[in-house]
Design an enzyme around this catalytic site. Structure first.
Site, PDB file in Angstrom:
ATOM      1  N   SER A 124       0.746  -1.094  -0.156  1.00 31.98           N
ATOM      2  CA  SER A 124      -0.076   0.064  -0.203  1.00 31.98           C
ATOM      3  C   SER A 124       0.772   1.328  -0.014  1.00 31.98           C
ATOM      4  O   SER A 124       0.501   2.157   0.549  1.00 31.98           O
ATOM      5  CB  SER A 124      -0.943  -0.021   1.166  1.00 31.98           C
ATOM      6  OG  SER A 124      -1.880  -1.059   1.021  1.00 31.98           O
ATOM      7  N   GLU A 158      -8.163   7.727  -4.178  1.00 27.99           N
ATOM      8  CA  GLU A 158      -7.901   6.622  -5.083  1.00 27.99           C
ATOM      9  C   GLU A 158      -8.821   6.277  -6.070  1.00 27.99           C
ATOM     10  O   GLU A 158      -8.693   5.782  -6.921  1.00 27.99           O
ATOM     11  CB  GLU A 158      -7.609   5.414  -4.025  1.00 27.99           C
ATOM     12  CG  GLU A 158      -7.062   4.164  -4.601  1.00 27.99           C
ATOM     13  CD  GLU A 158      -5.580   3.673  -4.584  1.00 27.99           C
ATOM     14  OE1 GLU A 158      -4.676   4.413  -3.766  1.00 27.99           O
ATOM     15  OE2 GLU A 158      -5.161   2.850  -5.598  1.00 27.99           O
ATOM     16  N   ASP A 170      -6.565   0.112   3.579  1.00 26.96           N
ATOM     17  CA  ASP A 170      -5.151   0.368   3.434  1.00 26.96           C
ATOM     18  C   ASP A 170      -5.146   1.861   4.074  1.00 26.96           C
ATOM     19  O   ASP A 170      -4.045   2.020   4.830  1.00 26.96           O
ATOM     20  CB  ASP A 170      -4.558   0.692   2.188  1.00 26.96           C
ATOM     21  CG  ASP A 170      -4.794  -0.702   1.095  1.00 26.96           C
ATOM     22  OD1 ASP A 170      -5.059  -1.740   1.971  1.00 26.96           O
ATOM     23  OD2 ASP A 170      -4.829  -0.847  -0.065  1.00 26.96           O
TER      24      ASP A 170
HETATM   25  C1  GLA Z   1      -6.216  -3.492  -1.834  1.00 28.04           C
HETATM   26  C2  GLA Z   1      -7.541  -2.597  -1.792  1.00 28.04           C
HETATM   27  C3  GLA Z   1      -7.785  -2.640  -0.440  1.00 28.04           C
HETATM   28  C4  GLA Z   1      -8.291  -4.162  -0.223  1.00 28.04           C
HETATM   29  C5  GLA Z   1      -7.283  -5.213  -0.760  1.00 28.04           C
HETATM   30  C6  GLA Z   1      -7.828  -6.827  -0.543  1.00 28.04           C
HETATM   31  O1  GLA Z   1      -4.902  -3.291  -1.237  1.00 28.04           O
HETATM   32  O2  GLA Z   1      -6.832  -1.106  -1.729  1.00 28.04           O
HETATM   33  O3  GLA Z   1      -9.093  -2.043  -0.002  1.00 28.04           O
HETATM   34  O4  GLA Z   1      -9.464  -4.326  -0.808  1.00 28.04           O
HETATM   35  O5  GLA Z   1      -6.713  -4.858  -1.722  1.00 28.04           O
HETATM   36  O6  GLA Z   1      -8.131  -7.153   0.419  1.00 28.04           O
END
Ligand code: GLA
Length: 389
Positions: A124, A158, A170
């Protein structure tokens, strides 16, 4: 030199004045994958892979951005912020647009940022970039928005500027992380609870597959739609169902025909994963890491076979971990189609584990493996230089 000092120096080279320094961490997720946008549970933590920012208002009408790691610049008039063709700038511009959408005037500012979160590794980095700037602007503009609001603004950035319809996990983890603790978020009520994570019992080790799948964002949005289709079908039989959070494996199984093969498997994965997060929380409190690890392996199997967001490289890494010394559990982490696996490893076996995984990845796929041992740190905050430098 500390990276944060290098970022501050780059700021001074390009701009005038003393910047506000902000640190924004990436995240791991122990369990609860693709559950956030289904109003379910997640169990993330902020980790010591971070982005640092140097930010100051500049008394002009222009926003000037510098990506320290990429050695790239971008500027734009504050009043004409919109989605650009510059990928990295969009995360920052998206945050500015969120302030503006709330009627908050954003004057010109200067920002240098860079960090240690590997890109495309599923840690992230994009959420950290968004949350760090949201926090910095909140400080500089004196808007006093609470952390949940900042997380939601970062999530919308995002959606609107990176065009990924992500859930809240995240951004929430980056802003709400606590040192030494994981946080379980109920993505419906937005209530959350911290759980101590005892690093003397297990270490978080990440194995980076090195795969950056170009399909990740389009497939992500497709999964989201498939879940919505599933809800629409189940609602015909159980009108109280608002999201997959409300469904049970029994209900999903009872309507396999009506859901159709693909949507059925997506729904079954999500409802089972929610149950696994609940069970995992109980195991963590009981200190039963072996039971916790079994939930992780089951999560991986579901992501691979039912949700279909894994890839061969991630599957090799998880299968290898299952044979490695001192491993409680392993699974792919984040959106999928590449990125890292997360492994819980007995601290005295971490070195042996890394050697085992590195050899297996080389032998089976001829690929080099990058690994990281992650510490759980506090969420986004002002970065203050350590005094004894
Ligand atoms: C990405 C997205 C999150 C979540 C994950 C899967 O990181 O940004 O919001 O959905 O995938 O768990």
């Amino acid at each position: 030199m500390l990276l944060a000092h290098a970022i501050a120096n780059t700021f001074r080279q390009h701009f005038q004045g003393e910047p506000l320094m902000v640190r924004a961490p990436g995240r791991v997720n122990l369990i609860g994958e693709h559950t956030d946008y289904n109003a379910g549970y997640v169990l993330p933590a902020a980790v010591d892979k971070e982005i640092f920012f140097a930010v100051a208002l500049n008394q002009t009408d222009t926003i000037r951005l510098v990506a320290h790691d990429l050695n790239k610049k971008f500027s734009v008039a504050a009043e004409s912020v919109q989605r650009s063709n510059t990928g990295w700038a969009n995360y920052l511009l998206g945050v500015v647009a969120q302030f503006q959408q709330r009627g908050i005037a954003v004057p010109g500012f200067d920002c240098v940022f860079g960090g240690t979160i590997p890109m495309g590794a599923g840690l992230s980095s994009s959420a950290a970039v968004e949350c760090g700037l949201a926090f910095a602007l909140d400080q500089l503009l004196g808007t006093q928005l609470d952390r949940l609001t900042l997380a939601q603004m970062a999530q919308k950035a995002e959606h609107e500027f990176a065009l990924v319809q992500c859930g809240l996990m995240d951004q929430f983890a980056s802003l709400f992380g606590r040192q030494g603790q994981v946080v379980r978020l109920d993505c419906r009520s937005l209530q959350y609870e911290y759980f101590p994570f005892d690093t003397t019992a297990a270490q978080v080790v990440l194995c980076n597959s090195g795969v950056k799948h170009s399909l990740a964002s389009s497939e992500y949005n497709t999964r989201r739609q498939e879940c919505e289709q599933g809800v629409a079908v189940l609602q015909q039989y159980e009108p109280t169902i608002q999201s997959l959070r409300d469904a049970t494996p029994e209900l999903v199984r009872a309507h396999e025909q009506e859901l159709g093969d693909v949507v059925f498997r997506r729904c079954l994965y999500v409802v089972e994963e929610n149950l696994r997060v609940e069970a995992a929380g109980r195991h963590l409190l009981a200190g039963d890491l072996a039971a916790f690890g079994r939930e992780m392996y089951a999560s991986h199997a579901g992501l691979r076979d039912l949700y279909e967001v894994s890839c061969p490289e991630l599957d090799v890494l998880v299968a290898a971990a299952q044979q490695a010394p001192g491993v409680f559990g392993a699974r792919m982490m984040g959106g999928g189609f590449g990125g890292c696996t997360i492994n819980l490893v007995a601290p005295n076996q971490v070195e042996a584990f890394i050697a085992h995984q590195t050899a297996a990845y080389q032998q089976q796929l001829g690929l080099e493996l990058e690994t990281y041992t992650a510490s759980i740190v506090a969420g986004v905050g002002e970065w203050i230089a350590p005094t004894a430098e």
